[in-house]
Enzyme design. Structure first.
Site, short mmCIF file in Angstrom:
data_model
loop_
_atom_site.label_atom_id
_atom_site.label_comp_id
_atom_site.label_asym_id
_atom_site.label_seq_id
_atom_site.Cartn_x
_atom_site.Cartn_y
_atom_site.Cartn_z
N GLU A 1 10.32 -20.46 18.10
CA GLU A 1 9.65 -20.95 18.88
C GLU A 1 8.38 -22.12 18.29
O GLU A 1 7.44 -22.42 18.50
CB GLU A 1 8.72 -20.27 19.87
CG GLU A 1 9.70 -19.11 20.75
CD GLU A 1 8.82 -18.33 21.53
OE1 GLU A 1 7.91 -18.59 22.03
OE2 GLU A 1 9.22 -17.44 21.89
N ILE B 1 0.73 -1.06 -0.06
CA ILE B 1 -0.11 0.15 0.16
C ILE B 1 0.84 1.24 0.00
O ILE B 1 0.66 2.18 -0.53
CB ILE B 1 -0.99 0.05 1.21
CG1 ILE B 1 -2.18 -1.11 1.11
CG2 ILE B 1 -1.56 1.54 1.40
CD1 ILE B 1 -2.91 -1.32 2.04
#
Lengths: 380, 390
Positions: free
Chosen positions: B370, B344
């Site tokens: 993780e 954008i």
């Protein structure tokens, strides 16, 4: 924050699960194949109080909240999406506006039989040239003394072939644009109301829709729902609620497709192991479950927002957009996991795939939902 | 059912939002460039309770629920993903592991500084040859008299550059002749190591794509001696503890992703209303509106999944698979949202004048750290297979 279900919600969920599993699911394939309206299931839903879930008990309904309705919609739609939409239209698009905008007399005369399931309702907004551009109404209701005279054509009216009662959106003052639109409740068996041939559809084939033709149909002023000129507001508020129901329908379709695919993947073997042990399949299933869970959270949030009385246009648009697109992706991949078997009607997933498509179209296409969501984002 | 945060939690979130507006958002770009946080920042956050969010109040913590802590991490991440992740790792891995695993004596010594922001605790699991296949550990812990001796290497230890303590996961099994083999679960030990212990060498901050201010470093452990009392948890249980901690920290990582995504979306929405092309603000083009609508929808859905996992933990329901789904959905949504936010902004988005390129770089780690997306899918699909196998 508390994401647990209330006792009432749990109880309804258990009851509907059993109904869906035992009575609806066994019929779904045949209903689809024969494009047969499930009259007996509609009668059973009436008995179980599923046709006016949010209508207070003293108006003939079950007196539960929107989340209860959403839970029931998911279960029924997981078994048969056609039966789901019949239920959704009666609840969201007919009972809901009568409850919200109807006078006491209107509630007594029109809402109570609908909520009790003695009568079936339909909602007439779309026209041949007014779909997404819903304000481009050409059906007119012209005041004549104590009556309105209605002329015009309505399109794709779900429950149209069977409905006893309809909510009609029509133009009362063309000069005023969408502020010249009014809502009415009409007797579908009245003089000057004619039903067209039932539409031959891609999916939800056991739910019937048709064109409705109004030819000098006269209704008394007492059948106007809300003020003259407030019809567009009635329609939009109705769709805000209806979209939550369609999101729940989409969730049901998605879950059914996912469960069919997961079970199949645990049985079917290729290259010496169950196909769920291939990451290509396992990861597809993981994405399916994640997306369904995400769409369900959006849907539950919208339901809770509606019950709280807050404006929920944005929440409704989001859950409807996501749930419908998830249902389509999940059903597509459920077929993929079934391979050739998925392409034949012996397995349910090709029906889920066909049924899923409509959820991206009716009660506001995905494109309309994006306009709604973006306008809230940019306004805020 | 109620999706709202309590009044108290909302107030707290507003406080953190203000703190971010004043102390974080204006500087996050510079910290990213510098690959470091200013030294006074973390002690300041400690005084606000942000470095011991779920520790009980009578031990100096903020005593927050998982839901409340998760909403604060999300708020931090909307301003600076790297800071938010460091806060999440300290709270949910380093500090949490120390708090649950230390015995009373050393606990009384260690916890106060880890609670009030004087000490940061990092958490070291990954190695050169051990990422998703986390049990293939080569860092060894050998019993020696009254303590342990650590030998090996750890990689990508987020926060190691700023940490005073590091939880190191190591194996008591010797290496096989072809290099490390997968350890048995009970062979894993977790030790709380002083970051300046003799024999422990921290690399310069690793040159990462994003999360640059979080101080990620590699560790060399060459005969690092750790007192026996710094072993965390019951013998043989360290791996189970670590996996349970990761379940919790994934909710934090999901919140980090949601925050980064939301921050980028808000910047993009504001930009779209200012920037004019073809004689009107680009926000009036459906091409732009569509992107914003999809960003908002997927991010909010991921946020609700994140809250769901957090709430389940608060009420004692199983939440591991929910945490995996939340992290997977949030990381995907954030990366896509940041990429669209950059789009954008057009050419401006590609420069460091606007924060969206940093957001995109930061978000990308959420799909890896993780437990990668693939590991989340593995965990989710295993649960599906268990449920559906006849």
């Amino acid at each position: 924050m508390d994401l647990s279900l209330s006792d009432d919600q749990e109880q309804l969920l258990r009851m509907v699960k059993e109904f869906a599993e035992r009575e609806v699911k066994p019929l779904a394939a045949a209903l689809d194949r024969e494009a047969r309206f499930p009259s007996q299931l509609v009668a059973r839903m009436a008995e179980l109080g599923l046709l006016g879930i949010e209508v207070p008990v003293d108006h003939g309904g079950s007196g539960l909240d929107t989340l209860a309705y959403v839970l029931a919609m998911e279960e029924v739609s997981a078994a048969c999406a056609s039966t789901g939409v019949i239920m959704s239209v009666n609840n969201s698009l007919v009972c809901d506006p009568l409850l919200k905008f109807g006078s006491d007399e209107q509630k007594e005369q029109w809402l109570e039989p609908l909520a009790a399931g003695e009568k079936l309702g339909c909602f007439m907004l779309s026209e041949p040239e007014a779909g997404s551009d819903a304000a481009a109404q050409t059906t007119v209701a012209v005041r004549d003394g104590d009556e309105y005279v209605i002329n015009g054509t309505k399109n794709w009216i779900t429950n149209g072939p069977q409905a006893d009662t309809g909510i009609l959106i029509a133009m009362t003052d063309r000069e005023q644009g969408h502020r010249g639109i009014s809502a009415f409740v009409v007797d579908m068996n009245g003089k000057g109301v004619r039903r067209g041939h039932k539409d031959d559809k891609l999916g939800i084939r056991a739910s019937h829709s048709c064109q409705i033709f109004f030819d000098d149909h006269r209704v008394p002023v007492s059948q106007r729902l809300g003020e003259e000129g407030h019809g567009f507001k009635v329609a939009m508020a109705t769709l805000d609620a209806g979209r939550i129901g369609i999101a729940a329908q989409a969730l049901g379709i998605a879950r059914a497709a996912f469960e069919a695919a997961a079970s199949y993947a645990c049985e079917r073997k290729t290259f010496g192991k169950r196909i769920i042990e291939h990451q290509a399949v396992a990861f597809m299933l993981a994405d399916m479950e994640t997306e369904i869970d995400a769409a369900r959270m959006l849907t539950w949030r919208a339901a809770v927002a509606k019950t709280s009385g807050a404006r929920h246009t944005r929440e409704s648009a989001m859950c409807k957009l996501m749930a419908s697109e998830v249902a389509n992706r999940v059903a597509k991949n459920a077929i993929q996991i079934h391979g050739g078997n998925g392409y034949v009607s012996e397995y349910p997933v090709e029906r889920h795939y066909r049924d899923a498509k409509i959820t991206e179209i009716y009660e506001g296409t995905s494109e309309i939902q994006r306009i709604v969501i973006a306008s809230h984002l940019l306004r805020g | 059912m109620d999706f709202s945060l309590s009044e108290e939690d909302l107030l707290l979130r507003d406080t953190v939002r203000e703190l971010c507006d004043q102390q974080v958002r204006p500087h996050a770009g510079a910290w990213d460039e510098a690959r470091a946080l200013p030294p006074e920042l973390l002690p300041g956050l400690g005084q606000q309770g942000l470095l011991a969010m779920e520790r009980p109040e009578d031990e100096g913590g903020a005593g927050l629920s998982t839901v409340a802590a998760t909403s604060l991490v999300e708020e931090l991440a909307a301003a600076d993903g790297a800071l938010a992740l460091l806060v999440s790792v300290h709270n949910h891995l380093g500090l949490a592991h120390a708090a649950q695993g230390l015995r009373p004596g050393p606990r009384a010594q260690e916890l106060p500084a880890l609670t009030d922001g004087r000490h940061i605790a990092a958490w070291a699991l990954s190695e050169r040859g051990s990422g998703s296949d986390a049990l293939r550990l080569s860092t060894s812990a050998r019993r020696d008299g009254d303590g342990w001796v650590l030998q090996g290497e750890k990689r990508y230890v987020l926060g190691a550059s700023v940490a005073q303590r590091i939880v190191v996961l190591a194996t008591t099994a010797g290496a096989g002749k072809d290099g490390p083999e997968r350890s048995r679960l009970e062979e894993v030990v977790a030790l709380l190591v002083d970051a300046d212990a003799p024999g422990l060498e921290r690399s310069e901050p690793v040159r990462t794509l994003g999360m640059r201010a979080a101080g990620t470093a590699h560790l060399r452990l060459d005969g690092v001696r750790v007192p026996a009392e710094r072993e965390l948890g019951d013998p043989g249980r360290a791996w189970a503890d670590a996996m349970a901690l990761l379940d919790r920290s994934r909710v934090g990582m999901a919140a980090v992703a949601c925050g980064i995504g939301r921050g980028a979306m808000e910047v993009a929405a504001a930009y779209a209303q200012e920037r004019e092309q073809f004689g009107r603000p680009i926000a009036e083009f459906q091409a732009i509106q569509w992107k914003l609508a999809d960003m908002a929808t997927t991010l909010e859905a991921a946020w609700l999944l994140t809250l769901q996992a957090a709430w389940r933990r608060d009420v004692g329901l199983p939440f591991g698979a929910h945490a995996s789904r939340a992290k997977l959905a949030a990381a995907r949504a954030a990366t896509v949202a940041c990429s669209e936010a950059l789009q954008i902004h057009g050419g401006y988005g590609y420069t460091r004048e606007f924060p969206v390129e940093r957001a995109l770089r930061d978000a990308r780690l959420c799909e890896i750290g993780e437990g990668t997306n693939e590991i989340q899918r593995l965990l989710i699909s295993r649960a599906i297979a268990e449920r559906f196998a006849a």
